[in-house]
Design a protein around this motif. Structure first.
Motif, mmCIF file in Angstrom:
data_model
loop_
_atom_site.group_PDB
_atom_site.id
_atom_site.type_symbol
_atom_site.label_atom_id
_atom_site.label_comp_id
_atom_site.label_asym_id
_atom_site.label_seq_id
_atom_site.Cartn_x
_atom_site.Cartn_y
_atom_site.Cartn_z
ATOM 1 N N UNK A 1 0.844 -1.195 0.000
ATOM 2 C CA UNK A 1 0.000 0.000 0.000
ATOM 3 C C UNK A 1 0.879 1.245 0.000
ATOM 4 N N UNK A 2 0.256 2.349 -0.314
ATOM 5 C CA UNK A 2 0.986 3.617 -0.247
ATOM 6 C C UNK A 2 1.355 3.957 1.196
ATOM 7 N N UNK A 3 0.487 3.604 2.132
ATOM 8 C CA UNK A 3 0.790 3.856 3.539
ATOM 9 C C UNK A 3 2.026 3.075 3.974
ATOM 10 N N UNK A 4 2.199 1.875 3.437
ATOM 11 C CA UNK A 4 3.378 1.096 3.808
ATOM 12 C C UNK A 4 4.646 1.700 3.207
ATOM 13 N N UNK A 5 4.538 2.353 2.054
ATOM 14 C CA UNK A 5 5.685 3.076 1.496
ATOM 15 C C UNK A 5 6.070 4.207 2.441
ATOM 16 N N UNK A 6 5.069 4.940 2.921
ATOM 17 C CA UNK A 6 5.321 6.014 3.879
ATOM 18 C C UNK A 6 5.993 5.464 5.143
ATOM 19 N N UNK A 7 5.467 4.342 5.643
ATOM 20 C CA UNK A 7 6.001 3.735 6.866
ATOM 21 C C UNK A 7 7.417 3.230 6.658
ATOM 22 N N UNK A 8 7.699 2.652 5.499
ATOM 23 C CA UNK A 8 9.048 2.197 5.144
ATOM 24 C C UNK A 8 10.032 3.360 5.243
ATOM 25 N N UNK A 9 9.688 4.464 4.618
ATOM 26 C CA UNK A 9 10.573 5.625 4.600
ATOM 27 C C UNK A 9 10.822 6.138 6.016
ATOM 28 N N UNK A 10 9.751 6.296 6.791
ATOM 29 C CA UNK A 10 9.894 6.796 8.162
ATOM 30 C C UNK A 10 10.724 5.836 9.020
ATOM 31 N N UNK A 11 10.468 4.538 8.893
ATOM 32 C CA UNK A 11 11.204 3.556 9.685
ATOM 33 C C UNK A 11 12.676 3.530 9.300
ATOM 34 N N UNK A 12 12.958 3.579 8.007
ATOM 35 C CA UNK A 12 14.346 3.538 7.538
ATOM 36 C C UNK A 12 15.124 4.755 8.026
ATOM 37 N N UNK A 13 14.549 5.921 7.897
ATOM 38 C CA UNK A 13 15.226 7.139 8.351
ATOM 39 C C UNK A 13 15.359 7.123 9.879
ATOM 40 N N UNK A 14 14.350 6.605 10.553
ATOM 41 C CA UNK A 14 14.383 6.527 12.004
ATOM 42 C C UNK A 14 15.409 5.544 12.552
ATOM 43 N N UNK A 15 15.861 4.608 11.707
ATOM 44 C CA UNK A 15 16.847 3.608 12.139
ATOM 45 C C UNK A 15 18.222 3.843 11.515
ATOM 46 N N UNK A 16 18.512 5.072 11.166
ATOM 47 C CA UNK A 16 19.857 5.410 10.708
ATOM 48 C C UNK A 16 20.047 5.489 9.212
ATOM 49 N N UNK A 17 18.968 5.301 8.450
ATOM 50 C CA UNK A 17 19.060 5.468 7.004
ATOM 51 C C UNK A 17 18.987 6.939 6.633
ATOM 52 N N UNK A 18 19.288 7.227 5.389
ATOM 53 C CA UNK A 18 19.231 8.602 4.887
ATOM 54 C C UNK A 18 18.137 8.729 3.842
ATOM 55 N N UNK A 19 17.443 9.847 3.875
ATOM 56 C CA UNK A 19 16.428 10.136 2.870
ATOM 57 C C UNK A 19 17.098 10.263 1.507
ATOM 58 N N UNK A 20 16.501 9.627 0.518
ATOM 59 C CA UNK A 20 17.011 9.730 -0.853
ATOM 60 C C UNK A 20 15.865 10.020 -1.814
ATOM 61 N N UNK A 21 14.753 10.513 -1.259
ATOM 62 C CA UNK A 21 13.563 10.818 -2.043
ATOM 63 C C UNK A 21 12.333 10.401 -1.270
ATOM 64 N N UNK A 22 11.631 11.352 -0.691
ATOM 65 C CA UNK A 22 10.488 11.049 0.162
ATOM 66 C C UNK A 22 9.342 10.391 -0.572
ATOM 67 N N UNK A 23 8.386 9.854 0.174
ATOM 68 C CA UNK A 23 7.245 9.173 -0.423
ATOM 69 C C UNK A 23 6.436 10.094 -1.319
ATOM 70 N N UNK A 24 6.002 9.559 -2.448
ATOM 71 C CA UNK A 24 5.161 10.321 -3.363
ATOM 72 C C UNK A 24 5.045 9.656 -4.705
ATOM 73 N N UNK A 25 4.158 10.215 -5.512
ATOM 74 C CA UNK A 25 3.980 9.723 -6.876
ATOM 75 C C UNK A 25 5.177 10.110 -7.728
ATOM 76 N N UNK A 26 5.598 9.196 -8.555
ATOM 77 C CA UNK A 26 6.637 9.455 -9.551
ATOM 78 C C UNK A 26 5.975 9.246 -10.915
ATOM 79 N N UNK A 27 5.191 10.240 -11.327
ATOM 80 C CA UNK A 27 4.383 10.091 -12.532
ATOM 81 C C UNK A 27 5.220 9.888 -13.782
ATOM 82 N N UNK A 28 6.470 10.322 -13.757
ATOM 83 C CA UNK A 28 7.322 10.082 -14.926
ATOM 84 C C UNK A 28 7.632 8.593 -15.078
ATOM 85 N N UNK A 29 7.470 7.800 -13.995
ATOM 86 C CA UNK A 29 7.659 6.349 -14.038
ATOM 87 C C UNK A 29 6.360 5.630 -14.393
#
Length: 127
Positions: A72-100
Motif C-alpha cells: 500500500x501507499x501507507x506502507x511506502x510512507x512507513x518504510x521511509x519513516x522507519x528507515x530514516x528513524x533507524x539510521x538510514x538517509x532520505x534519498x527521495x520522500x514518499x510520493x507519486x513518480x508520474x514520470x515512471x
C-alpha cells in the motif's frame, strides 16, 4: 527471474535493527538469522545480508538499488519513516513518480552501509 539477492554489511546487529524496521513496514520479516547472516522475505528468503569486513563501497552514480514491493501507499510512507528513524538517509520522500507511471508511488532511502533502497506501490489509490 531472480531467486534471491545477497549483500555484504558491516554490522549485523545494526543492519537487523534497520531492516527489521524498514522491511517490516512492508510486511517482510527476518526468516533466517545467525551470527553472520540475515534472510528477509515474506514466505521465503529473497534478500540476504551477510557480515563482511568491506561492503561494496557506496556509489550514488552506479544506479544500483534494490526495490521492494509495497502492499500500500501507507506502507511506502512507513518504510521511509522507519528507515530514516533507524539510521538510514532520505534519498527521495514518499510520493507519486508520474514520470515512471501514473500510479508509481515510491520512497527512496540509503541504508547505513550506503545501499540505495526503494519501496514501490503500484496501486492507484491511497489504499
Amino acid at each position: 527471474m531472480l531467486d534471491h539477492v545477497s549483500i555484504g554489511v558491516s554490522g549485523i546487529a545494526r543492519s537487523k535493527r534497520f531492516y527489521d524496521a524498514a522491511l517490516g513496514a512492508l510486511g517482510y520479516r527476518c526468516l533466517s538469522e545467525d551470527e553472520t547472516t540475515l534472510g528477509y522475505g515474506k514466505d521465503a528468503v529473497a534478500f540476504w545480508l551477510g557480515a563482511v569486513a568491506t561492503p561494496v563501497p557506496a556509489d550514488s552514480g552506479s544506479n544500483l538499488h534494490f526495490c521492494f514491493v509495497a502492499p500500500s501507499r501507507q506502507s511506502v510512507d512507513a518504510f521511509h519513516a522507519a528507515a530514516v528513524g533507524q539510521g538510514g538517509s532520505d534519498n527521495g520522500g514518499p510520493g507519486l513518480r508520474e514520470s515512471y507511471g501514473p500510479n508509481y508511488y515510491a520512497a527512496f532511502v540509503v541504508d547505513p552501509d550506503g545501499y540505495r533502497l526503494e519501496a514501490y506501490c503500484a496501486r492507484p489509490t491511497a489504499g
